[in-house]
Design an enzyme around this catalytic site. Structure first.
Site, PDB file in Angstrom:
ATOM      1  N   ASN A  17       0.833  -1.196   0.000  1.00 44.79           N
ATOM      2  CA  ASN A  17       0.000   0.000   0.000  1.00 44.79           C
ATOM      3  C   ASN A  17       0.866   1.244   0.000  1.00 44.79           C
ATOM      4  OD1 ASN A  17      -2.504  -1.395   0.101  1.00 44.79           O
ATOM      5  ND2 ASN A  17      -2.175  -1.796   2.260  1.00 44.79           N
ATOM      6  N   CYS A  18       0.218   2.375  -0.271  1.00 44.54           N
ATOM      7  CA  CYS A  18       0.873   3.674  -0.325  1.00 44.54           C
ATOM      8  C   CYS A  18       1.744   3.876   0.918  1.00 44.54           C
ATOM      9  CB  CYS A  18      -0.201   4.759  -0.400  1.00 44.54           C
ATOM     10  SG  CYS A  18       0.460   6.419  -0.552  1.00 44.54           S
ATOM     11  N   PRO A  19       2.948   4.350   0.757  1.00 45.29           N
ATOM     12  CA  PRO A  19       3.571   4.881  -0.457  1.00 45.29           C
ATOM     13  C   PRO A  19       4.470   3.882  -1.172  1.00 45.29           C
ATOM     14  CG  PRO A  19       4.929   5.492   1.394  1.00 45.29           C
ATOM     15  CD  PRO A  19       3.757   4.671   1.945  1.00 45.29           C
ATOM     16  N   ASP A  44      -3.067  -1.979  -5.062  1.00 45.99           N
ATOM     17  CA  ASP A  44      -3.557  -0.797  -4.351  1.00 45.99           C
ATOM     18  C   ASP A  44      -4.201   0.158  -5.358  1.00 45.99           C
ATOM     19  OD1 ASP A  44      -4.004   1.415  -2.774  1.00 45.99           O
ATOM     20  OD2 ASP A  44      -1.896   1.869  -2.426  1.00 45.99           O
ATOM     21  N   ASP A  50      -1.448   7.807  -7.391  1.00 47.41           N
ATOM     22  CA  ASP A  50      -0.117   8.034  -6.805  1.00 47.41           C
ATOM     23  C   ASP A  50       0.977   8.020  -7.869  1.00 47.41           C
ATOM     24  OD1 ASP A  50      -1.358   8.139  -4.354  1.00 47.41           O
ATOM     25  OD2 ASP A  50      -0.736   6.124  -3.733  1.00 47.41           O
TER      26      ASP A  50
END
Length: 82
Positions: A17-19, A44, A50
């Site tokens: 998941n982010c980042p 994700d 992103d």
């Protein structure tokens, strides 16, 4: 519909998941030569915005395409000489 790209390397960041998808993409693209294409495979959904945002704000990379393939988000990023 996906356009065929001359893929140099595939980066699998599924489950991250982010980042992390952007962090791993940057680390991998830094190792490529100009005009080489990195395929990034992510799960994700946030990776769509992103990675798009990262390529827009980063010199030396170009987002060629993004594809949602049944929950796997495919990003095609080309290293440029900028």
């Amino acid at each position: 519909m996906s356009v065929e790209h001359d893929i140099t390397e595939t980066l699998d960041v599924k489950g991250m998941n982010c980042p992390m998808p952007v962090v791993k993409t940057k680390q991998t693209i830094d190792e490529l030569n100009v005009d080489e294409v990195l395929e990034v495979l992510a799960t994700d959904a946030g990776s769509m915005s992103d990675i798009d945002g990262w390529t827009e704000s980063t010199d030396g990379v170009e987002l060629l395409e993004q594809v949602d393939a049944d929950g796997v988000y495919k990003h095609y990023v080309r290293k440029t000489d900028a």
